[in-house]
Design an enzyme around this catalytic site. Sequence first.
Site, PDB file in Angstrom:
ATOM      1  N   ARG A  96     139.206  -6.477  46.694  1.00 40.99           N
ATOM      2  CA  ARG A  96     138.198  -7.910  46.499  1.00 40.99           C
ATOM      3  C   ARG A  96     137.247  -7.456  45.260  1.00 40.99           C
ATOM      4  NH1 ARG A  96     135.785 -10.061  51.361  1.00 40.99           N
ATOM      5  NH2 ARG A  96     133.826  -9.910  49.940  1.00 40.99           N
ATOM      6  N   ARG A 103     138.396  -5.274  35.025  1.00 45.08           N
ATOM      7  CA  ARG A 103     138.247  -6.105  34.228  1.00 45.08           C
ATOM      8  C   ARG A 103     138.352  -5.348  32.931  1.00 45.08           C
ATOM      9  NH1 ARG A 103     134.082  -9.847  35.698  1.00 45.08           N
ATOM     10  NH2 ARG A 103     135.787 -11.041  37.554  1.00 45.08           N
ATOM     11  N   ARG A 153     130.498  -4.136  62.024  1.00 48.11           N
ATOM     12  CA  ARG A 153     129.583  -3.645  61.198  1.00 48.11           C
ATOM     13  C   ARG A 153     128.181  -4.757  61.300  1.00 48.11           C
ATOM     14  NH1 ARG A 153     128.900   1.111  60.997  1.00 48.11           N
ATOM     15  NH2 ARG A 153     127.365   0.995  58.697  1.00 48.11           N
ATOM     16  N   ARG A 210     121.548  -2.246  49.152  1.00 45.86           N
ATOM     17  CA  ARG A 210     121.626  -3.227  48.673  1.00 45.86           C
ATOM     18  C   ARG A 210     120.017  -3.513  48.261  1.00 45.86           C
ATOM     19  NH1 ARG A 210     126.458  -7.195  48.870  1.00 45.86           N
ATOM     20  NH2 ARG A 210     126.405  -7.854  51.057  1.00 45.86           N
ATOM     21  N   GLU A 245     119.103  -4.595  52.499  1.00 48.32           N
ATOM     22  CA  GLU A 245     120.032  -4.347  53.769  1.00 48.32           C
ATOM     23  C   GLU A 245     120.683  -2.935  53.988  1.00 48.32           C
ATOM     24  OE1 GLU A 245     123.362  -6.601  52.265  1.00 48.32           O
ATOM     25  OE2 GLU A 245     121.974  -8.158  51.800  1.00 48.32           O
ATOM     26  N   TYR A 253     137.910 -10.646  57.487  1.00 49.16           N
ATOM     27  CA  TYR A 253     136.647 -11.138  56.551  1.00 49.16           C
ATOM     28  C   TYR A 253     136.828 -11.607  56.326  1.00 49.16           C
ATOM     29  CZ  TYR A 253     134.092  -7.295  53.208  1.00 49.16           C
ATOM     30  OH  TYR A 253     132.826  -7.289  53.174  1.00 49.16           O
ATOM     31  N   ASP A 307     135.896 -14.959  53.263  1.00 47.40           N
ATOM     32  CA  ASP A 307     134.494 -14.973  52.793  1.00 47.40           C
ATOM     33  C   ASP A 307     134.105 -16.872  53.312  1.00 47.40           C
ATOM     34  OD1 ASP A 307     134.128 -13.104  50.722  1.00 47.40           O
ATOM     35  OD2 ASP A 307     135.883 -14.155  49.343  1.00 47.40           O
TER      36      ASP A 307
HETATM   37  N1  UDP Z   1     131.464  -1.559  46.808  1.00 45.96           N
HETATM   38  C1  UDP Z   1     131.389  -0.690  46.498  1.00 45.96           C
HETATM   39  N2  UDP Z   1     130.395  -0.137  45.395  1.00 45.96           N
HETATM   40  C2  UDP Z   1     129.654  -1.255  45.300  1.00 45.96           C
HETATM   41  C3  UDP Z   1     129.689  -2.519  45.835  1.00 45.96           C
HETATM   42  C4  UDP Z   1     130.327  -2.753  46.608  1.00 45.96           C
HETATM   43  O1  UDP Z   1     132.031   0.654  46.720  1.00 45.96           O
HETATM   44  O2  UDP Z   1     128.672  -1.672  44.713  1.00 45.96           O
HETATM   45  C5  UDP Z   1     132.827  -1.979  47.936  1.00 45.96           C
HETATM   46  C6  UDP Z   1     132.935  -1.674  49.136  1.00 45.96           C
HETATM   47  O3  UDP Z   1     134.102  -1.071  50.639  1.00 45.96           O
HETATM   48  C7  UDP Z   1     132.291  -2.918  50.089  1.00 45.96           C
HETATM   49  C8  UDP Z   1     134.128  -4.038  49.520  1.00 45.96           C
HETATM   50  O4  UDP Z   1     133.350  -3.430  47.718  1.00 45.96           O
HETATM   51  O5  UDP Z   1     132.817  -3.044  50.980  1.00 45.96           O
HETATM   52  C9  UDP Z   1     133.299  -5.660  49.202  1.00 45.96           C
HETATM   53  O6  UDP Z   1     132.190  -5.470  48.469  1.00 45.96           O
HETATM   54  P1  UDP Z   1     131.511  -7.032  48.764  1.00 45.96           P
HETATM   55  O7  UDP Z   1     130.297  -7.095  47.442  1.00 45.96           O
HETATM   56  O8  UDP Z   1     132.769  -8.213  48.371  1.00 45.96           O
HETATM   57  O9  UDP Z   1     131.463  -6.927  50.061  1.00 45.96           O
HETATM   58  P2  UDP Z   1     130.181  -7.811  50.288  1.00 45.96           P
HETATM   59  O10 UDP Z   1     129.351  -8.731  49.812  1.00 45.96           O
HETATM   60  O11 UDP Z   1     131.483  -8.797  51.363  1.00 45.96           O
HETATM   61  O12 UDP Z   1     129.412  -7.415  51.751  1.00 45.96           O
END
Ligand code: UDP
Length: 378
Positions: free
Chosen positions: A180, A184, A257, A288, A313, A361, A363
């Site tokens: 996901r 870059r 989860r 986070r 969270e 999963y 969006d």
């Molecule tokens: N991820 C990570 N470090 C970060 C942010 C995301 O390893 O700082 C990984 C983690 O495995 C996560 C996945 O990227 O489940 C997808 O992150 P995303 O932010 O898309 O998750 P959401 O916002 O849907 O919870």
Amino acid sequence: MKKYDYLIVGAGLFGATFAYLANKQGKKCLVIDKRSHSGGNIYCEEVEGINVHKYGAHIFHTSDKQVWNFVNSIVPFNRYTNCPVAKAPNGKLYNLPFNMNTFYQMWGVMTPEEANAKLHEQRKEAIDRMKAAGVAEPRNLEEQALTLIGKDIYEQLIKGYTEKQWGRKCEELPSFIIRRLPVRMTFDNNYFNDTYQGIPIGGYNKLIDGLLEGIEVKLATDFFINREHWETIADKIVFTGKIDEFYNYRFGKLEYRTVRFETEVLDSPNWQGNAVVNYTSAEVPFTRIIEHKHFESFGNEVYTNPKTVISKEFSTEWEDGMEPFYPVNDDKNQKIYFKYKELAEMEQNIIFGGRLAEYKYYDMAPIVSQVLNMFFTI
Ligand code: UDP
């Protein structure tokens, strides 16, 4: 003659979009939801004049013009662009997604050429190991991360966060979860690659309320408490709840989860300077911290409100009575899901949609897109 054309179980984004479009076609809909509010997990609660994303941060992003125009026809969206930062186990802050800023902060490299050389070195060990084992594609999230971005970033920014979020080892998780995230080679901190991005002005409730305007909605109404009754009142059912529950868990329970939030009001106009700060260390118990006002006020506008609201969270395994957030799409759960899916495909009068009914999963934008497309064919 049944009373309704559609009974829509669940007033989340799938259900509300479906109801809106069906209603436009002159169909009679009833939407029921077991919670006391509509919106599912995009529901917001106003605290100190700030829209608090009660079930976690939601940022709408899409490259599909039709989807973007559709949601903006319900409520205009603002210019929010997600640029999260991560606090790593080494105590430093890094930009996400992985881009030239991150590489500079991690290794001091200043040009794409220097960064590529470093990435090559960082990925080499994992790529060689996979080659030696005769493996063509990464078999799990760890292999995917190591071959995509290498050792240092995996250890500082991915491993701890992912294992906290999913409660499982990276070796046991599917590789698609990490795909996901963009990688870059430019100095661009935009978390998404999409053309359009934003948050509804006035909050997500405006989107949901706009979609459900003029439609009969019964809240605090659980489909499973009086299932026999609900199954008789409409020609078709649109079911957006948990598919395993719909089939009485006959093939076993699917795992999810969930997230527990600790929300605080603080006497600070600008506490962390950003909407999203990820804590990627395994030692920190939360994944986070969200500072909600940054989703809707930009730059120094945040100083017009002397207070702020933050949410920590905590990711945990879902149990009965909790709200499910993320499907755990590992092999074990996928096998169970496919059995339910087979049953679902045989149903004539039931449409299954959304994260819980499709165990996917999703969006937000793909949900809207899917429902829009259904209405071209219904
Ligand atoms: N991820 C990570 N470090 C970060 C942010 C995301 O390893 O700082 C990984 C983690 O495995 C996560 C996945 O990227 O489940 C997808 O992150 P995303 O932010 O898309 O998750 P959401 O916002 O849907 O919870």
